[in-house]
Design a protein around this motif. Structure first.
Motif, short mmCIF file in Angstrom:
data_model
loop_
_atom_site.label_atom_id
_atom_site.label_comp_id
_atom_site.label_asym_id
_atom_site.label_seq_id
_atom_site.Cartn_x
_atom_site.Cartn_y
_atom_site.Cartn_z
N VAL A 80 32.86 12.48 11.74
CA VAL A 80 32.96 12.48 10.26
C VAL A 80 34.42 12.25 9.86
O VAL A 80 34.72 11.46 8.96
CB VAL A 80 32.44 13.81 9.66
CG1 VAL A 80 32.64 13.84 8.15
CG2 VAL A 80 30.98 14.05 10.00
N ASN A 81 35.34 12.90 10.56
CA ASN A 81 36.78 12.75 10.25
C ASN A 81 37.19 11.29 10.39
O ASN A 81 37.82 10.72 9.50
CB ASN A 81 37.62 13.60 11.19
CG ASN A 81 37.55 15.10 10.90
OD1 ASN A 81 38.31 15.90 11.43
ND2 ASN A 81 36.63 15.53 10.07
N LYS A 82 36.82 10.67 11.53
CA LYS A 82 37.25 9.29 11.77
C LYS A 82 36.70 8.36 10.69
O LYS A 82 37.40 7.46 10.21
CB LYS A 82 36.76 8.83 13.14
CG LYS A 82 37.62 9.36 14.27
CD LYS A 82 37.10 8.86 15.60
CE LYS A 82 37.32 9.89 16.66
NZ LYS A 82 36.44 9.77 17.81
N LEU A 83 35.43 8.59 10.31
CA LEU A 83 34.83 7.73 9.26
C LEU A 83 35.59 7.85 7.95
O LEU A 83 35.58 6.93 7.14
CB LEU A 83 33.37 8.13 9.03
CG LEU A 83 32.37 7.53 10.02
CD1 LEU A 83 31.00 8.14 9.82
CD2 LEU A 83 32.31 6.00 9.83
N GLN A 84 36.25 8.99 7.72
CA GLN A 84 37.03 9.17 6.49
C GLN A 84 38.50 8.81 6.72
O GLN A 84 39.35 9.11 5.87
CB GLN A 84 36.93 10.64 6.01
CG GLN A 84 35.53 11.09 5.64
CD GLN A 84 34.93 10.25 4.52
OE1 GLN A 84 35.62 9.83 3.60
NE2 GLN A 84 33.63 9.99 4.61
#
Ligand code: PYC
Length: 405
Positions: A125-129
């Motif tokens: 989720v972090n990487k996608l953001q």
């Protein structure tokens, strides 16, 4: 800064309260002061009073463990806290005040398969953001924290960690003082020792506040930026908050030479630790297991903390604790804050900060200022409205909020 004669100038001035302000902010912590700063700086609204019942930064802003990060679980949470980290990155320059932000990296240990799975989830989720987080193995953990026992022979062996390089620590008092100084320079009045005991509402519209020293201050906008007392303040206008208040304890050791570069968190062991620039180790745990307004430390907390910290880093056994304290945490059912408008016109809330409020100070101030100036929540806090509890749109952050919830 220092005056010509070597004396320290006042960071903010004392004023006699006016009879009326455009905005009254209740709570002189980082949230209230940042809201005042951004109202002035971004929207030109300066006829503001910040009312603080004690001294500025005496609540959660002065009692937290000063950890900053944005490695949350939901896209809404990650975007929100990432904006805060970005604001913190240039806060010293923006406020012309050294807030000592040290982006030394943040590591959340996984001691079992289910928490390792959550760490992978958070990393994705972090990487996608666009947020830098990844799962690392025990060998990499050992390189970053040589004192950590990553062997298989511990009670809860370390299987991996979520590593988040932009995370770190900051000087929390400096953040409070920096915002106070800037708000004051814009003309905001900061009133310490000024407790709000009532809020006046006429025809479902806020008209002002009453203070413990018998004053009535008129204002069309009142903002609840408190922690611990957030339900009591909201009760004054009849707005119910789904909040329960628990103490969160912390402790600090004597100073030693720098040896711990990274913030280390273990949910399984209910603890987190970082080393300050002064060399002290700062520890925290999960909230106490019962609701209370106590800000005192307990022996039970230090006993549990010492056992857990020594499981992670046995070499610390000779270190001595210097102080312990507690702060008050307003927990919401989904571990996300409550921000924005309320059913009472002119009454705004920035509350429900659980164990994660300090790190959100800048983005909360920026977003609340926009919300007040435009009369509607900006996109970045749209998910955190009070109405989400009625409408069943919870923002579940339990897996990333802090430890042991
Ligand atoms: O959310 O990072 C956090 C935190 C640290 C201590 C308490 N909460």
């Amino acid at each position: 800064g220092l005056g010509a004669g070597g004396e320290w100038g006042r960071a903010f001035r004392h004023h006699t309260p006016r009879q009326a302000y455009d905005v009254v902010i209740i709570g002189g912590g980082v949230h209230g002061l940042a809201t005042a700063h951004y109202l002035a700086e971004n929207h030109g609204i300066t006829n503001i009073a910040v009312l603080e019942k004690s001294y500025i930064g005496s609540g959660g802003s002065g009692r937290n463990t000063a950890i900053l990060r944005s490695n949350y679980l939901t896209p809404e949470g990650v975007r929100f806290y990432d904006r805060s980290v970005k604001l913190y990155e240039h806060l010293a320059a923006d406020l012309n005040f050294n807030v000592m932000f040290s982006q030394r990296g943040h590591m959340t240990l996984a001691h079992n398969d289910s928490s390792l799975r959550t760490m992978h989830w958070r990393a994705e989720v972090n990487k996608l953001q666009g947020v830098d987080s990844s799962v690392i193995d025990p060998g990499e953990i050992k390189k970053l924290v040589p004192y950590m026992d990553v062997s298989a022979s511990t009670r809860y062996p370390i299987l991996g960690a979520l590593y988040h390089p932009p995370g770190g620590i900051i000087r929390h008092d400096a953040v409070v003082w920096g915002y106070a100084r800037s708000a004051d320079a814009h003309g905001v009045h900061i009133h310490q020792k000024t407790e709000v005991v009532g809020i006046d509402v006429t025809s479902n519209r806020v008209t002002g506040v009453r203070t413990a020293d018998g004053r009535r201050i008129s204002a069309p906008v009142v903002v609840n930026c408190t922690a611990g007392w957030s339900t009591l303040i909201s009760d004054m206008v009849g707005v119910d908050m789904p909040v329960q208040t628990f103490p969160l304890q912390a402790a600090v050791t004597e100073p030693v030479k720098p040896f711990l570069d990274t913030v280390v968190v273990s949910g399984t062991l209910h603890t987190y630790v970082s080393q300050t620039d002064r060399g002290e180790l700062v520890f925290g745990a999960s909230v106490d297991p019962f609701a209370s307004y106590s800000t005192r430390g307990s022996l039970d907390f230090v006993e549990g903390l010492a056992g857990h910290v020594l499981e992670l880093m046995p070499a610390l056994s000779k270190m001595r604790l210097l102080r312990q304290w507690a702060g008050l945490c307003d927990m919401t059912p989904d571990y996300s804050p409550i921000m924005g408008l309320t059913p009472v016109e002119g009454f705004f809330v920035d509350v429900g900060w659980g164990t994660y409020g300090f790190k959100a100070g800048p983005v909360s101030g920026e977003a609340m200022a926009a919300c007040i100036a435009h009369g509607k929540p900006p996109e970045i806090i749209a998910a955190f409205g009070l109405d989400r509890f009625e409408e069943g749109r919870l923002v579940g952050e339990k897996g990333a909020a802090a430890v042991g919830h």
